[in-house]
Design a protein around this motif. Structure first.
Motif, PDB file in Angstrom:
ATOM      1  N   CYS A 122       0.732  -1.152   0.017  1.00 54.13           N
ATOM      2  CA  CYS A 122      -0.133  -0.010   0.077  1.00 54.13           C
ATOM      3  C   CYS A 122       0.759   1.352  -0.134  1.00 54.13           C
ATOM      4  CB  CYS A 122      -0.959  -0.040   1.204  1.00 54.13           C
ATOM      5  SG  CYS A 122       0.139   0.005   2.806  1.00 54.13           S
TER       6      CYS A 122
ATOM      7  N   CYS B 128      -0.549  -2.419   5.307  1.00 47.85           N
ATOM      8  CA  CYS B 128      -0.778  -4.084   4.800  1.00 47.85           C
ATOM      9  C   CYS B 128       0.481  -4.642   5.487  1.00 47.85           C
ATOM     10  CB  CYS B 128      -0.634  -3.856   3.357  1.00 47.85           C
ATOM     11  SG  CYS B 128       1.053  -3.637   2.485  1.00 47.85           S
TER      12      CYS B 128
ATOM     13  N   CYS C 205       5.764  -4.558   3.653  1.00 48.58           N
ATOM     14  CA  CYS C 205       7.131  -4.155   3.531  1.00 48.58           C
ATOM     15  C   CYS C 205       7.739  -4.309   4.762  1.00 48.58           C
ATOM     16  CB  CYS C 205       7.167  -2.554   3.146  1.00 48.58           C
ATOM     17  SG  CYS C 205       6.154  -1.683   4.594  1.00 48.58           S
TER      18      CYS C 205
ATOM     19  N   CYS D 221       7.950   1.206   4.242  1.00 49.09           N
ATOM     20  CA  CYS D 221       7.832   2.096   3.307  1.00 49.09           C
ATOM     21  C   CYS D 221       7.269   3.444   4.247  1.00 49.09           C
ATOM     22  CB  CYS D 221       6.118   1.652   2.843  1.00 49.09           C
ATOM     23  SG  CYS D 221       4.666   1.680   3.813  1.00 49.09           S
TER      24      CYS D 221
HETATM   25  S1  FES Z   1       2.343  -1.181   5.169  1.00 50.96           S
HETATM   26 FE1  FES Z   1       1.749  -1.514   2.907  1.00 50.96          FE
HETATM   27  S2  FES Z   1       3.733  -1.226   1.572  1.00 50.96           S
HETATM   28 FE2  FES Z   1       4.358  -0.640   3.930  1.00 50.96          FE
END
Ligand code: FES
Ligand code: FES
Lengths: 288, 177
Positions: free
Chosen positions: B44, B49, B52, B64
């Motif tokens: 995301c 999410c 990463c 991220c």
């Molecule tokens: S939490 Fe979704 S890409 Fe980092």
């Protein structure tokens, strides 16, 4: 989107870099979990980010009848401090509801407070706990009660060039936090209700605050006044619920309609009071 | 961009120096595009999410939402760095036995989130609903979570005597009533 990035090692250097006259403005960077997506989305256009990670602000200290929480202490470290669970159980349970564990490894309490989100899960308990802030700038320090610091949704009295040095919370205080969301984890609360007991205040021991309101999280003084004793009667609790529901302007947006939020406010307040009463019993002997 | 300073950090136990790292470079992009470590996934890019997730000084962090240059002289561990360690073997075995992988996109993030929780809790893990909640930052579009939570429970030695409580996956107002 290009900005400069600085890592000052002293407050002096940080305040110079955060020059309030600078254009475009330099912004302090704490955990970055909220700031970085906002910058990437173009909501802010800083000329520079001033990282606070090299300053001695990630501290935690118990000092008499207060805990002093450093502005950049990561939320996960705070949540795992045994003193928080023992002395401020309501705040502890709110901390566990912010974002996710990896997010809380970097997100900070100072950042959450300064952001002043109307949906913050931490502002209702901090308001109910009568927290205050030690702010610091190149002109010195000032202390301000959280209730006076918050001015609106996303709005505080923080000046440019000013940092949150510490958040001060009186201890011990029985309390609890109850919330509702679409998804139980990693989501934003539709309504959150915090209650806390100040047992030294015999005439009005209850402190109540809620988020999910039309504006920023706020104290519900009408409801507080309906609860004249530590162990309220069922009738007194219903009166507090009634006053909270009647006297509060709630948000109406895609996350939840106003009427539903009003329903939640009553349900969650009732549950939070009951839980705080139970905790007060089990904390007896350990509190002031 | 030129004129940006180099960045020195430790990645998977090795000191690495990356030239010209721009101020706004995310740790996620540094790992994937400057260091070629594609095990770390982008979902995301806004913290929602967990795809990463990496370890920074042993703790799970969303790469991220982390500026690469904040990592100067820090220790970063990606899923590649776990390979072959006893920890990785334990996680792999737990995942395999529980059937916790389907497409695998979410798996590196889950593995690092699990490893971090296992290190944090050590010999005194919390109960199963708490553990499931602590994995709530990682999304999986395939498995329905049951198997992943089960893998975590096995890994931490938390008994799963019956079905996971329904409340683990459905919406109840916060905390106990
Ligand atoms: S939490 Fe979704 S890409 Fe980092
Ligand atoms: S296994 Fe496919 S997203 Fe989780």
């Amino acid at each position: 989107m290009a900005y400069a990035l600085h890592f000052p090692r002293s407050f002096e250097e940080a305040f110079r870099l955060l020059d309030p006259q600078g254009q475009p403005p330099a912004l302090p960077l704490a955990g970055g979990t909220d700031l970085l997506p906002a910058v990437e989305a173009g909501r802010w256009h800083p000329g520079a980010l001033v990282s606070l990670s090299r300053l001695p602000l990630a501290t935690f200290e118990r000092a008499g009848d207060e805990v002093l929480i450093g502005g950049t202490l990561p939320l996960r470290r705070l949540e795992r401090e045994p003193a928080i669970g023992e002395l401020l159980p309501g705040f502890a349970e709110a901390l566990r509801e912010v974002g996710s564990v990896p997010l809380r490894h970097r997100a900070t309490l100072g950042g959450n407070v300064v952001r002043a989100s109307p949906a913050s899960d931490l502002l209702p308990p901090l308001l109910a706990l009568e927290a205050s802030l030690d702010l610091r700038s190149q002109h010195g320090r000032r202390r301000v009660a959280l209730v006076d610091f918050l001015r609106g949704s996303w709005e505080t009295t923080l000046q440019r060039g000013e940092l949150v040095e510490r958040i001060r919370v009186p201890v011990p205080r029985p309390g609890s936090y109850r919330w509702q969301r679409v998804r139980p984890a990693n989501d934003i609360s539709q309504v959150g209700v915090a209650t806390a007991l100040v047992t030294s205040d015999a005439r009005s021991p209850w402190r109540i605050a809620a988020g999910g309101m039309e504006s920023h999280p706020q104290r519900l003084s009408g409801a507080e006044a309906a609860l004249p004793q530590e162990d309220p009667s069922p009738g007194e609790i219903e009166e507090a619920v009634h006053r909270a529901r009647e006297g509060t302007r709630l948000k109406d947006d895609r996350r939840a309609g106003e009427e539903y939020r009003r329903h939640l406010l009553g349900v969650l307040l009732r549950r939070s009071i009951t839980s705080t009463v139970e905790r007060a019993r089990s904390m007896k002997g350990r509190r002031t | 961009m030129t004129g940006e300073p180099p960045l020195t950090l430790r990645v998977n136990g090795e000191e690495r120096t990356v030239p010209e790292v721009a101020a706004d470079t995310r740790l996620l992009d540094l790992l994937r595009w400057r260091l070629g470590l594609k095990g770390t996934k982008e979902g995301c890019r806004t913290g929602g999410c967990g795809a990463c997730t990496v370890l920074v000084n042993g703790e799970s962090v969303l790469s991220c939402l982390t500026l690469a240059r904040e990592m100067e002289r820090q220790e970063v561990t990606t899923v590649e760095g776990l390979t072959g360690t006893p920890e990785a073997e334990a996680v792999q075995q737990a995942f395999a036995e529980a059937g916790a992988v389907q497409c695998g996109y979410c798996t590196p993030g889950f593995v690092l989130a699990l490893v971090s929780l296992r290190r944090e809790h050590g010999a005194s893990p919390p109960d199963l609903p708490t553990l499931a909640n602590e994995l709530g930052g990682n999304l999986c579009r395939c498995t329905g979570y049951y198997a992943i939570v089960r893998a975590l429970a096995d890994l931490l030695g938390v008994p799963v005597t019956s079905e996971l409580p329904k409340s683990t996956f459905t919406v109840e107002p916060g905390g106990s009533p």
